[in-house]
Structure formats: structure tokens, C-alpha cells
Design a protein around this motif. Structure first.
Motif, PDB file in Angstrom:
ATOM      1  N   VAL B 461       3.389 -10.240   1.969  1.00 20.12           N
ATOM      2  CA  VAL B 461       3.408  -9.442   3.188  1.00 20.12           C
ATOM      3  C   VAL B 461       3.187  -7.980   2.826  1.00 20.12           C
ATOM      4  CG1 VAL B 461       4.743  -8.762   5.205  1.00 20.12           C
ATOM      5  CG2 VAL B 461       4.976 -11.066   4.274  1.00 20.12           C
ATOM      6  N   ALA B 462       2.062  -7.437   3.279  1.00 23.56           N
ATOM      7  CA  ALA B 462       1.757  -6.028   3.038  1.00 23.56           C
ATOM      8  C   ALA B 462       2.205  -5.244   4.265  1.00 23.56           C
ATOM      9  CB  ALA B 462       0.263  -5.841   2.800  1.00 23.56           C
ATOM     10  N   SER B 463       3.100  -4.279   4.081  1.00 17.48           N
ATOM     11  CA  SER B 463       3.642  -3.524   5.213  1.00 17.48           C
ATOM     12  C   SER B 463       3.335  -2.047   5.089  1.00 17.48           C
ATOM     13  CB  SER B 463       5.163  -3.676   5.295  1.00 17.48           C
ATOM     14  OG  SER B 463       5.523  -5.020   5.192  1.00 17.48           O
ATOM     15  N   THR B 464       3.123  -1.417   6.237  1.00 18.40           N
ATOM     16  CA  THR B 464       2.937   0.030   6.271  1.00 18.40           C
ATOM     17  C   THR B 464       4.023   0.618   7.151  1.00 18.40           C
ATOM     18  OG1 THR B 464       1.573  -0.083   8.239  1.00 18.40           O
ATOM     19  CG2 THR B 464       0.434  -0.183   6.136  1.00 18.40           C
ATOM     20  N   PRO B 465       4.367   1.875   6.932  1.00 14.89           N
ATOM     21  CA  PRO B 465       5.396   2.477   7.775  1.00 14.89           C
ATOM     22  C   PRO B 465       4.875   2.779   9.183  1.00 14.89           C
ATOM     23  CG  PRO B 465       4.600   4.054   6.142  1.00 14.89           C
ATOM     24  CD  PRO B 465       3.926   2.760   5.856  1.00 14.89           C
ATOM     25  N   GLU B 466       3.575   2.783   9.332  1.00 13.65           N
ATOM     26  CA  GLU B 466       2.975   3.294  10.563  1.00 13.65           C
ATOM     27  C   GLU B 466       2.460   2.133  11.425  1.00 13.65           C
ATOM     28  OE1 GLU B 466      -1.462   5.299  11.012  1.00 13.65           O
ATOM     29  OE2 GLU B 466      -0.642   4.888   9.056  1.00 13.65           O
ATOM     30  N   GLU B 575       3.358  -7.367  -8.818  1.00  9.55           N
ATOM     31  CA  GLU B 575       4.147  -6.171  -9.156  1.00  9.55           C
ATOM     32  C   GLU B 575       3.401  -5.290 -10.135  1.00  9.55           C
ATOM     33  OE1 GLU B 575       7.932  -7.638 -10.455  1.00  9.55           O
ATOM     34  OE2 GLU B 575       8.528  -8.114  -8.381  1.00  9.55           O
ATOM     35  N   ALA B 576       2.824  -5.922 -11.153  1.00  9.93           N
ATOM     36  CA  ALA B 576       2.093  -5.150 -12.159  1.00  9.93           C
ATOM     37  C   ALA B 576       0.902  -4.430 -11.520  1.00  9.93           C
ATOM     38  CB  ALA B 576       1.608  -6.081 -13.278  1.00  9.93           C
ATOM     39  N   TYR B 577       0.235  -5.131 -10.620  1.00  8.96           N
ATOM     40  CA  TYR B 577      -0.950  -4.542  -9.996  1.00  8.96           C
ATOM     41  C   TYR B 577      -0.575  -3.346  -9.125  1.00  8.96           C
ATOM     42  CZ  TYR B 577      -5.458  -4.112  -7.666  1.00  8.96           C
ATOM     43  OH  TYR B 577      -6.652  -3.631  -7.205  1.00  8.96           O
ATOM     44  N   THR B 578       0.490  -3.505  -8.334  1.00  4.93           N
ATOM     45  CA  THR B 578       0.871  -2.390  -7.466  1.00  4.93           C
ATOM     46  C   THR B 578       1.375  -1.204  -8.287  1.00  4.93           C
ATOM     47  OG1 THR B 578       3.002  -3.478  -7.138  1.00  4.93           O
ATOM     48  CG2 THR B 578       1.389  -3.710  -5.376  1.00  4.93           C
ATOM     49  N   LYS B 579       1.853  -1.485  -9.497  1.00  6.23           N
ATOM     50  CA  LYS B 579       2.269  -0.373 -10.370  1.00  6.23           C
ATOM     51  C   LYS B 579       1.050   0.347 -10.937  1.00  6.23           C
ATOM     52  CE  LYS B 579       6.924  -1.024 -11.943  1.00  6.23           C
ATOM     53  NZ  LYS B 579       7.286  -2.443 -11.992  1.00  6.23           N
ATOM     54  N   SER B 580       0.097  -0.431 -11.438  1.00  2.33           N
ATOM     55  CA  SER B 580      -1.060   0.202 -12.084  1.00  2.33           C
ATOM     56  C   SER B 580      -2.054   0.739 -11.050  1.00  2.33           C
ATOM     57  CB  SER B 580      -1.760  -0.796 -13.018  1.00  2.33           C
ATOM     58  OG  SER B 580      -2.196  -1.911 -12.283  1.00  2.33           O
ATOM     59  N   HIS B 581      -2.031   0.167  -9.854  1.00  7.08           N
ATOM     60  CA  HIS B 581      -2.912   0.657  -8.788  1.00  7.08           C
ATOM     61  C   HIS B 581      -2.064   1.002  -7.579  1.00  7.08           C
ATOM     62  CE1 HIS B 581      -5.332  -1.911 -11.366  1.00  7.08           C
ATOM     63  NE2 HIS B 581      -6.411  -1.289 -10.938  1.00  7.08           N
ATOM     64  N   PRO B 582      -1.516   2.218  -7.537  1.00  9.61           N
ATOM     65  CA  PRO B 582      -0.611   2.553  -6.427  1.00  9.61           C
ATOM     66  C   PRO B 582      -1.300   2.349  -5.073  1.00  9.61           C
ATOM     67  CG  PRO B 582      -0.592   4.252  -8.102  1.00  9.61           C
ATOM     68  CD  PRO B 582      -1.718   3.328  -8.451  1.00  9.61           C
ATOM     69  N   PRO B 583      -0.668   1.581  -4.194  1.00 12.23           N
ATOM     70  CA  PRO B 583      -1.308   1.295  -2.907  1.00 12.23           C
ATOM     71  C   PRO B 583      -1.208   2.475  -1.937  1.00 12.23           C
ATOM     72  CG  PRO B 583       0.798   0.163  -3.080  1.00 12.23           C
ATOM     73  CD  PRO B 583       0.616   0.904  -4.365  1.00 12.23           C
ATOM     74  N   PRO B 584      -2.118   2.544  -0.972  1.00 19.55           N
ATOM     75  CA  PRO B 584      -2.092   3.614   0.029  1.00 19.55           C
ATOM     76  C   PRO B 584      -1.019   3.366   1.081  1.00 19.55           C
ATOM     77  CG  PRO B 584      -3.986   2.164   0.397  1.00 19.55           C
ATOM     78  CD  PRO B 584      -3.255   1.618  -0.781  1.00 19.55           C
ATOM     79  N   ALA B 585       0.180   3.889   0.849  1.00 17.56           N
ATOM     80  CA  ALA B 585       1.322   3.729   1.765  1.00 17.56           C
ATOM     81  C   ALA B 585       1.461   2.272   2.226  1.00 17.56           C
ATOM     82  CB  ALA B 585       1.200   4.662   2.961  1.00 17.56           C
ATOM     83  N   LEU B 586       1.649   1.417   1.268  1.00 16.39           N
ATOM     84  CA  LEU B 586       1.685  -0.018   1.529  1.00 16.39           C
ATOM     85  C   LEU B 586       2.721  -0.621   0.579  1.00 16.39           C
ATOM     86  CD1 LEU B 586      -0.406  -1.540   3.383  1.00 16.39           C
ATOM     87  CD2 LEU B 586      -1.541  -2.244   1.302  1.00 16.39           C
ATOM     88  N   THR B 587       3.572  -1.481   1.096  1.00 12.86           N
ATOM     89  CA  THR B 587       4.460  -2.208   0.186  1.00 12.86           C
ATOM     90  C   THR B 587       4.115  -3.686   0.282  1.00 12.86           C
ATOM     91  OG1 THR B 587       6.094  -2.354   1.929  1.00 12.86           O
ATOM     92  CG2 THR B 587       6.378  -0.574   0.345  1.00 12.86           C
ATOM     93  N   VAL B 588       4.298  -4.371  -0.822  1.00 16.01           N
ATOM     94  CA  VAL B 588       3.962  -5.793  -0.836  1.00 16.01           C
ATOM     95  C   VAL B 588       5.202  -6.601  -1.185  1.00 16.01           C
ATOM     96  CG1 VAL B 588       2.476  -7.557  -1.816  1.00 16.01           C
ATOM     97  CG2 VAL B 588       1.629  -5.224  -1.575  1.00 16.01           C
ATOM     98  N   GLN B 589       5.542  -7.532  -0.298  1.00 20.16           N
ATOM     99  CA  GLN B 589       6.751  -8.340  -0.473  1.00 20.16           C
ATOM    100  C   GLN B 589       6.379  -9.821  -0.477  1.00 20.16           C
ATOM    101  OE1 GLN B 589      10.333  -7.797  -0.552  1.00 20.16           O
ATOM    102  NE2 GLN B 589      10.212 -10.033  -0.852  1.00 20.16           N
ATOM    103  N   PRO B 590       6.746 -10.553  -1.520  1.00 18.39           N
ATOM    104  CA  PRO B 590       6.474 -12.003  -1.490  1.00 18.39           C
ATOM    105  C   PRO B 590       7.433 -12.726  -0.545  1.00 18.39           C
ATOM    106  CG  PRO B 590       7.521 -11.374  -3.566  1.00 18.39           C
ATOM    107  CD  PRO B 590       7.351 -10.115  -2.776  1.00 18.39           C
TER     108      PRO B 590
END
Lengths: 267, 775
Positions: B461-466, B575-590
Motif C-alpha cells: 500500500v503506497a500512501s501519500t499525506p495529500e 524496504e531496501a529500495y525505498t531507502k536507496s531510492h527515496p520516494p516522493p512523499a510516499l510511504t509503502v506498507q505491506p
């Protein structure tokens, strides 16, 4: 149009004597539903309304669709044209939608997508298709061919302050439901309440006419709700600025006006 | 002996009133059993974690955001020469609508080629309709359909296999529907489909989970009585007294009734774990064998029956009490863990163990009083240290006393060899492995995973604050990149997200060329495309991918493996990918069932490991306290350590996962493997206190209480060998594990304890005086 008016007058006449009619044989289910369709989907020669749809998910997330709807009844066999202009959601403001409804064949639908300045024709699909992602189907919005179902008048019953006919319709041709119960107001012939049952004969959808108002002498459902009983998803539709018999031009319902919505009708 | 010692009074009382004792026991048992008809069962292993646990709350929320259903069955239709043939597609069409009509199925969301939305351009017209609106009649039409489906990335790997031989029906279940019940109904429908050359498979988590739950209860009802019956026969051969043999079974049944009855009485459902209680209690009840073993020897030595019973109880009372205590403690420790059904299981088996102990001092002596004289005489005549098993046991004892170093060295070498396996143990759970490889469920899963994207479903689940934030092309591009990254994992067969949908619409809105299957440039276009799609498609199609506020996107990740380890790897990759490639105001939750299985694996199994380690310490502490000696405590711990090290070393070497069944067995093994050393050392020290030399006392212990130990081990092994016939691999594991454990524990006790004691400098145990009083 005169014919249409004559029908309305005839209907009114049939309804007005009230008690006397009651004492006689009740009308057949088919007659009641025909009158109901007339009152609910065909009222007036044309119609304009501002429509606010609120879609609420089971978890309480809300989405809004706001549109101006123009409807014109054509002379021939129940044909109708709908023009819709979307005000909300914000990112679709300016999208317009044109539907031509025929009694015995699939609708024609055109959509204008302003972001890419393109009018696209959309193919109609099955009867159960949702209208703009709401709990209403296209059929719920513009009516279903009465001959597609078999109807039985079950009983008469009071719903709130209204005397209603209770009619059961069983689908003969493909539908979203296998069976439907409708409570139809004996006076206005507007549907007050409907229950839809699926292939497993489980209740899955309920309709209610929450507010009915007289608009220029025409009883109009100004607020209605459809609840998906399986998912808890709800759609509430509120009509404002309703007007009938405005003399809306037939050529408004064309591709040209999709790109340039008529200012006279759409603000 | 102090007068306050009630435990000693109990046998005195019950030997004086044997019939009353039996009647009282029966009455109490009836009282507890009266609760049993109110039993509720819960076969769902999901409920090992409470509904309020983080992962279940998360999954509930994700289900709500995206209109998802808890459980999904996957039905596969395979034809090796290809699925694009009239009769095959007609069969698919029939099945899809028949399945939608089944109770427990969410009819509107049954997804197959005949119901899934597809966006196509057709002569300037945009059409959103089921992929297979009608079965094509001409070969040309069929070929066109095949080509259009195989070119659609939202379809290939999900609804049609890449090689065109397989198609699937995804069947979501209503909340609370039982996967096995629905799967059985589907199988009935499949049995009626007789289209030539078509093979049908039913797979998916709810099928496996609910089939396992139901089968487990069913097989428990078969194997528990069967094991009891085998034990009864074996006991009869050992003791030649039907009444005595039956009394051991009676102890097991009394304990089962009491603890199951109490479980029902306090309002707990019988969970898959507590369903195993009767078998475990039956195993524990065999400890009474030591009483009979000694009783038969005593009968030869004294003519007074009551005297023999009381002497027996005095001799074996302490070890029986302490073995019960360590067993109860081993299970009781489970109550410290965080998993409620495991706590319930631990507490109630602990309770049952204490009931067994109570019965050992009341029911068992009472039965020993009323057995006819003649039966006992013939039977006890066979109990002679110079005869049978006792004779070669004595020889064995002498061997290890004479060559203690050689015996110990051999053991050390063996241990060193196998112990290398311990670090290799993988904590992993895979429900499909709970079925035999040739079982329909395992076969279905294998076929479907080979052909399609995978039966195990993970959501990212990719979430944005907006609000409306996921209409941003940059964020969508990130989601797409994440999909490509995840797809590099060997076990990921397919991913689908709203990105695929937007790209698809973009393509058909233009000239429908493959290179146009890309993300559009602006947020506005994305918004209008999605709105357009929503006007034409089933609402669920979009809702499953994007929440109502376009704040969250759901990436469907299909995995080809139910291994918790595979999910862990994929989540780690994200997790590794989101660390090495910071997402544009996006969090990813399994989230999703695969993630649930991962968390379940961690929480339940790691909890078991933790409590197991605590149990080890607790048992050691009990041993040290009960022997009033650190040295004796440690010594009695040696066979247990050997047994456990050998078993787990073998588990590691064989590459078998440390999974749910194994973890449950760990605690069981603890409580039971320590029983034999307790009996051995207690009896040895008693013998020593009676004035024998170390060597004589050791040989006597190996020969006489050793025979009880051997009997106990054989009895266990026989009873649990029955389970090898089960169709569920956890039962086979349980059977094998217990057989191995009891055999090893007996061997190590009888072989190594004498050797170790012989090596010790001869020294009188300081706590000798305490033996009598401890009891």
C-alpha cells in the motif's frame, strides 16, 4: 409533447378520486409500473437539475460528484437525451457526458475529456453498470425496459405516511438483480422504497426516496439514497434547482456542446 | 515421615476405599464432561493472533480502503494444448456463473475472463467490458481474442498463463465463510464439468487453512482413540492385566475430560492447538507406567497387596510428582507467551498434567487394590531382574559403568556431528507443506504457481499525506518502479497496480499502439482518465487499486510460494529500495494474507522459541531445587539436552523448517524428555541411600526402573507410530518427533547417566535424608 401531457393528465385524473378507485379492482402491476416510470423518469417534457452525489464507503470515506443534468424527452417511443456537465471532483471539472437512451437498444454515450481535448464514444455495457462509480446503475438513473421483467402486484402497504403498491419484479433478461420489490406511492406513483435481491436471493441493495417535493406541480424525488447492503457503501443524491418544461433545444445534445457547454443552462 | 504429608495420605485413603475413589473420580469426570457438549471449535489458524493484533487491524483497514475481501480461492482450468478453444471457454463461462451463485461467495466480485473489466478501443469507441463478453464462434475471432489477451499486461499471469494453457477464476469469500466448505462446493461443480482434456484445480489460502483446520479435528478424532487402542494392547502385553492397562487409559481420559471440560466451561473455543490436548495428555499419562512397573516388582517382594501399593507409591511418588511438575511447568511457561491460543493450550495441558498426577495417587492405587489376585500373580511372576528386558538392561548398565569414557566420547562425537545442523535451522512456516506433496491441495498449488503469477497474495500500500496525491504522475512512476523492483524476486510472479490501469487507458484513448502504454504527463489527465474509467467499469475494479480519496494505491503482488521467508525477502527488498531510492512523499506498507502469514510466523513461532528457552531454564531450576543439588540437577538435564540437540540438529541438517508443529513439540519434548532422568536419578539415589555401592545401585537402576523407562518409551513410540498414517504432515511430524524423542531420551538416560555417575567421584548425596520428606 401534447400526447405526453395528455398522459400526465389522464394519470392525475386516475389518481385523484382516491377512495373510489381503491374500492374497485386495483390496477395491474404493469399499469402501475408504467405510470411509475412516467412519473419518475419522464416527468415534464424536459428537465434541468443540479445533482450532488455523495458516495460514502463503509469506512466513511466520502467522494463527491456534482453535475448539472439536462434531460429532454423525445417524441418517439421513450427516447431520452441526457447532457451532464461535471463541476466536481475538481480534477474533472469541465468534463461533459452525453447519453442518448433508447427503449429497446443500448444507449449511445459520448464523453469529453478536457485535459486532452478529446471527445470519446463509450460503449454501453451490461445492465448492472454503475453510474459514475456510485451505487446507482445506469438503469437506476434512466429506467429499465419494463418488458425485461415479469411483474406481480403483491399487496398494498403503508410506508410512512404514504399508501403504496408493493410490486415484485423478476428479471427475465440479464439484470443486476434476480428479484426486486418496489413500494410505489398510490398517489404520485413515485417509487418510495426498493429492495434488490441477487442470484442467491440475498438482499444486496436498497433504494429509498428520502425527500419528495412538488416542483411546478410535478412530484419530484429531490433526495434519494442507494445502499449496498453487502458492502455498506452508500450513495446519496440530492437534486436542487429542479425545473421542468424549459424548452431545452434539441441541438444542445451534440458533440459541439460537449466541447463548449451551453452557458445558458450550465453555470 | 512427617504427618502433614498429604500426598502420602491420598494413596493411603484411596487404597482403603478403592471403590469409593473410583466412584468419586467417575462422578467428577462426569461433571466436567457435562460441559463438553457446549464445545465450540475454531479451526482458523488465523485466530492465533487476536482480531485486535496490529497486522489484523492493518489488514482490515486495507480491506476497507480498497474494498477487498479477506479470503480468496483460486480455481485453475488447464488444457495443455491451449485454453483458447470454444468448449474450454464455455466451461469457464459456466463455472464462473455457477461459482458466483454459491453461498459464501461474493458473487459480484468473482473474477475471471468472463467478468474482469478490460479497456479496449474499438473503431474509435472506448469499450470497458469483460475480457470475454461472449465466447468467439469463428477461429479468426478466437485468434483475435487470444492475441488481445496475451498483449494485455493486466491479464497475462493473472487470468491467463503466459503459455496460454491456463486460466483462473478468483473467488472472494464473504466474511466468516469457510474456505473448505466453499471449496468443496466448487469441487462438486467441477465434477459436473466434463469437458474433455480440461483439468481443474482449487487452490488458495482459505482452502488450505480451513481444510487443514477441519482435517485436523477429524483426524484427531480418529488418531487419538486409535493411539489409545494401540497403547491399550501394548500395555496388556506388558502387564497382563486388563484392569491395570485400562486404568492408564482411564487416567488419560479423565485428564482429557477435565481439562477439555474446563476449557469449554470458561468459554474458550477449542482451537486447532487445543484439539491436540487429548493426545498430549495421553502421552503424559503413560508416566503412570512407572508406578505399575515398580508395583509388579514389589508384589514379588511382599505378600500384602496394600503394603505393596503403598511401598510402590512411596518409592515412585517423588519422581512421579516431579516429572508431573516439570511437564506442567514446561507447558505452563507457554502461558507467558503472547499468543492467546498457545497460552490456553499451555495452561490447560498443564492443568491436565496436574490431574494426571492427582490420579496417579488416587485412581491408580485404587485400581491396583481391586485387581483380582490371580491376574497379578501370573503377571508379576514375570517381573524378575534376572529375566527378560531387565537382564540385558543390567548388562547395558554394566557396560556403560565399565567404559564410561568410551560411551561418553561416542556420544560427544555424535553430538558434534549433528549439532552442526542447529545453526542451519530456518524458522519458517508454509501451510501448503502441511499437506502431503501428492494431496490435491498441494498439487493444485504447485500447478497454479507454475502456470500463473502465484497463489499467495501480498499487498503493497503506497500512501501519500495529500488527498488526490496518487494522481501525481511522479508518484505513479515511483509505484511502477517499485513493481519492477519487486518483480525481480524469483518468487514474485506478477504485480498489478493502478499504474497498469492508467497506462492502459492512455493507450486506448490514443491510437491503441503498444508504445502508448505509458503514464500520461499531468495529474489532470490521470484524474480524468480514472474518472472516465470509473464511468465505464465496475466500481470494484478501480476501488481495488486506488482508495476513494486517491490517497493510497494498492499494488497486488502475487507470490509463487507460501513461505514466510519468501514474503520476508520481498518486504526486505521493498524496504531496501525505498531507502536507496527515496520516494516522493510516499510511504509503502505491506499488507494482505501473505504479510499476515509472515507476521504470524514471526509472532507465533518466535514466541514459541522464546517460551521454549524460558521453559528450559524453569525446568532446570525445578530439577536443581528438587534434587537440592546443582550437580544432580545439571546431570539430569544432560539427556534432555542431548535429545533436543540431536533432534534439532537433524531438523537443521535435513533442511526441515522449524515450523508450527515442530515448535509446539519443542515444549512437549522438554517436559517429557526430562521425565526419564528424573525417574532414574531419584531411584538411583534411593537405592544408594539403602546402602548399596555405586556400581550395584546403578546397575539395579538401569535394570529395574530402567525397564519402566523402556516400557514408557516403547509405549509412546507405538502409540504415536499410528500418526504416521495421517494425511497431514504435521501429524506425521508429531508422530516421528515423539517416537524419536522418547527413544533417544530413554537411550541417553540408560546409557549416559550411569556413565556420567560412574565418572563422578564416589560421594554420598547430601540430600539423602530428604528423599522421604520430599515426597
Amino acid at each position: 409533447m401534447l400526447k405526453r401531457a395528455a398522459v400526465v393528465i389522464a394519470l392525475t385524473a386516475a389518481v385523484l378520486p382516491g377512495r373510489q378507485v381503491h374500492a374497485q379492482e386495483p390496477p395491474s402491476a404493469g399499469t402501475i409500473l408504467a405510470k411509475s416510470q412516467q412519473a419518475f423518469f419522464y416527468a415534464g417534457s424536459d428537465m434541468k437539475a443540479r445533482v450532488l452525489m455523495t458516495l460514502t464507503s463503509a469506512s466513511g470515506q466520502k467522494r463527491v460528484r456534482e453535475l448539472t443534468m439536462l434531460r429532454r424527452n423525445e417524441a418517439r417511443g421513450g427516447e431520452q437525451k441526457y447532457f451532464m456537465y461535471f463541476h466536481q471532483p475538481a480534477d474533472v471539472k469541465g468534463m461533459t457526458f452525453l447519453v442518448v437512451k433508447y427503449a429497446r437498444k443500448d444507449d449511445d454515450r459520448w464523453l469529453f475529456v478536457p485535459a486532452i481535448n478529446m471527445v470519446k464514444r463509450l460503449a454501453a455495457r451490461d445492465a448492472s453498470q454503475s453510474f459514475v462509480g456510485s451505487d446507482f446503475t445506469y438503469e437506476d438513473v434512466s429506467g429499465r425496459d419494463l418488458e425485461a421483467d415479469g411483474h406481480t402486484l403483491l399487496r398494498e402497504e403503508r410506508v410512512g405516511s404514504r399508501d403504496c403498491y408493493v410490486i415484485e419484479s423478476i428479471a427475465r433478461s440479464p439484470a443486476q438483480y434476480k428479484r426486486k420489490l418496489a413500494w410505489i406511492d398510490r398517489n404520485s406513483f413515485l417509487p418510495i422504497k426498493e429492495e434488490y435481491f441477487d442470484a442467491k436471493d440475498e438482499l444486496f441493495k436498497t433504494f429509498s426516496a428520502d425527500e419528495v417535493a412538488e416542483v411546478g406541480g410535478v412530484p419530484t424525488v429531490t433526495k434519494r439514497t442507494m445502499v449496498n447492503q453487502k458492502t455498506g457503501h452508500t450513495t446519496t443524491v440530492v437534486f436542487t434547482d429542479v425545473a421542468y418544461g424549459l424548452g431545452i433545444d434539441a441541438d444542445i445534445f451534440s458533440e459541439r456542446y460537449l466541447r463548449e457547454p451551453p452557458r445558458k443552462w450550465v453555470q | 515421615m512427617r504427618p502433614r504429608l498429604t500426598p502420602q495420605r491420598l494413596p493411603e485413603w484411596s487404597t482403603r476405599h478403592p471403590r469409593l475413589t473410583i466412584a468419586l473420580t467417575a462422578a467428577l469426570t462426569a461433571l466436567f464432561a457435562a460441559w463438553l457438549p457446549g464445545m465450540r471449535t475454531d479451526t482458523d489458524s488465523k485466530n492465533m493472533l487476536p482480531a485486535t493484533s496490529d497486522v489484523r487491524v492493518l489488514n482490515d483497514r486495507v480491506d476497507q480502503w480498497f474494498g477487498l475481501h479477506k479470503d480468496m480461492i483460486v480455481v485453475g482450468i488447464v488444457r495443455e494444448r491451449g485454453i483458447f478453444e470454444l468448449d474450454a471457454l464455455e466451461s469457464l463461462e459456466r463455472l464462473t456463473s455457477a461459482i458466483a451463485g454459491l453461498r459464501g461467495v461474493v458473487s459480484v466480485d468473482v473474477t475471471s475472463l468472463t467478468t474482469a473489466d478490460n479497456v479496449v478501443a474499438e473503431g474509435g469507441m472506448l469499450r470497458v467490458e469483460p475480457l470475454l463478453p461472449r465466447v468467439p464462434e469463428t477461429p479468426e475471432q478466437m485468434e483475435r481474442l487470444r492475441r488481445s489477451l496475451m498483449g494485455n499486461p493486466m491479464v497475462v499471469g493473472r487470468l491467463v498463463s503466459e503459455d496460454g494453457t491456463t486460466t483462473a477464476v478468483y473467488v472472494p469469500l464473504e466474511r466468516g465463510a469457510n474456505g473448505k466448505v466453499v471449496a468443496d462446493q466448487i469441487r462438486d461443480l467441477l465434477a459436473r464439468e466434463r469437458t474433455a482434456g480440461l483439468q481443474y484445480f482449487v487452490a488458495g489460502d482459505p482452502v488450505a487453512r480451513d481444510t487443514f483446520g477441519a482435517e485436523m479435528f477429524r483426524q484427531m478424532a480418529v488418531f487419538a482413540p486409535l493411539a489409545g487402542f494401540v497403547m491399550l494392547i501394548a500395555l496388556h502385553f506388558m502387564f497382563r492385566s486388563f484392569a491395570l492397562s485400562l486404568s492408564i487409559m482411564a487416567v488419560a481420559m479423565v485428564a482429557s475430560s477435565w481439562s477439555m471440560g474446563l476449557l469449554v466451561a470458561v468459554g474458550q473455543p477449542v482451537h486447532i492447538m487445543s484439539s491436540m490436548m487429548p493426545v498430549f495428555l495421553m502421552a503424559i499419562a503413560t508416566d503412570s507406567i512407572h508406578i505399575f512397573n515398580e508395583f509388579y516388582f514389589r508384589l514379588r517382594e511382599t505378600s500384602d497387596r496394600r503394603q505393596a501399593v503403598l511401598e510402590t507409591m512411596e518409592a515412585v511418588g517423588a519422581p512421579v510428582r516431579y516429572t508431573a511438575l516439570t511437564t506442567a511447568a514446561g507447558f505452563g511457561v507457554l502461558a507467558l507467551g503472547g499468543i492467546i491460543p498457545v497460552r490456553v493450550f499451555g495452561l490447560f495441558v498443564g492443568f491436565g498434567t496436574m490431574v494426571i498426577r492427582l490420579m496417579s495417587f488416587s485412581l491408580v492405587p485404587a485400581v491396583m487394590m481391586i485387581v483380582p489376585d490371580r491376574t497379578l500373580e501370573t503377571a508379576s511372576r514375570r517381573e524378575d531382574l534376572q529375566a527378560g528386558a531387565s537382564r540385558w538392561l543390567g548388562a547395558l548398565g554394566r557396560l556403560s559403568i565399565r567404559h564410561p569414557l568410551a560411551v561418553l566420547a561416542a556420544g560427544a562425537v555424535l553430538l558434534a556431528m549433528v549439532a552442526t545442523g542447529i545453526p542451519r535451522i530456518r524458522i519458517n512456516n508454509n501451510m501448503i507443506h502441511w499437506f502431503k506433496p501428492q494431496s490435491p491441495i498441494a498439487v493444485a498449488d504447485r500447478v497454479m504457481n507454475a502456470k500463473l503469477g502465484g497463489t499467495s497474495l501480498l499487498h503493497l500500500v503506497a500512501s501519500t499525506p495529500e488527498a488526490e496525491g496518487l494522481k501525481d504522475p511522479a508518484r505513479l512512476a515511483y509505484v511502477e518502479a517499485l513493481q519492477r523492483e519487486v518483480e525481480t524476486d524469483e518468487d514474485v510472479g506478477k504485480t498489478v497496480s493502478v499504474v497498469d490501469l492508467v497506462k492502459r487507458v492512455n493507450r486506448v484513448m490514443q491510437e491503441d499502439r503498444p508504445e502508448q502504454e505509458v503514464l500520461p504527463a499531468t495529474r489532470e489527465i490521470v484524474g480524468q482518465y480514472l474518472f472516465l474509467f470509473g464511468m465505464a467499469a465496475k466500481p470494484a475494479t478501480l476501488e481495488n487499486l486506488l482508495d476513494a480519496e486517491s490517497r493510497r494505491a494498492n499494488v497486488w503482488v502475487q507470490l509463487k510460494s507460501w513461505d514466510a521467508g519468501a514474503v520476508e525477502r520481498v518486504v526486505g527488498r521493498v524496504e531496501a529500495y525505498t531507502k536507496s531510492h527515496p520516494p516522493p512523499a510516499l510511504t509503502v506498507q505491506p499488507a494482505g494474507i501473505a504479510y499476515f502469514n509472515l507476521v504470524w510466523n514471526h509472532e507465533v513461532l518466535k514466541d514459541m522459541v522464546r517460551t521454549f528457552l524460558v521453559a528450559l531454564v524453569v525446568v532446570l531450576a525445578i530439577l536443581v531445587v528438587s534434587f537440592r543439588s546443582l550437580a544432580w540437577g545439571l546431570l539430569s538435564f544432560v539427556p534432555l539436552l542431548f535429545t533436543i540437540a540431536l533432534i534439532y540438529g537433524a531438523v537443521g541438517l535435513l533442511g526441515k523448517d522449524f515450523d508450527m508443529p515442530i515448535s509446539v513439540l519443542s515444549t512437549l519434548s522438554l517436559g517429557m524428555a526430562v521425565d526419564f532422568p528424573i525417574h532414574f536419578i531419584r531411584r538411583y539415589r534411593q537405592r544408594l541411600a539403602e546402602g548399596q555401592s555405586v556400581a550395584d545401585a546403578l546397575v539395579w537402576t538401569v535394570a529395574r526402573p530402567g525397564k519402566g523407562i523402556l516400557r514408557n518409551a516403547v509405549l509412546f513410540s507405538l502409540a504415536f507410530a499410528v500418526m504416521l498414517a495421517s494425511s497431514l504432515t504435521p501429524y506425521i511430524t508429531v508422530g516421528l518427533f515423539i517416537m524419536t524423542m522418547m527413544t533417544l531420551s530413554a537411550v541417553f538416560t540408560l546409557l549416559y547417566l550411569p556413565a556420567l555417575v560412574a565418572l563422578r567421584p564416589v560421594r554420598r548425596a547430601p540430600a539423602n535424608a530428604g528423599f522421604a520428606k520430599e515426597g
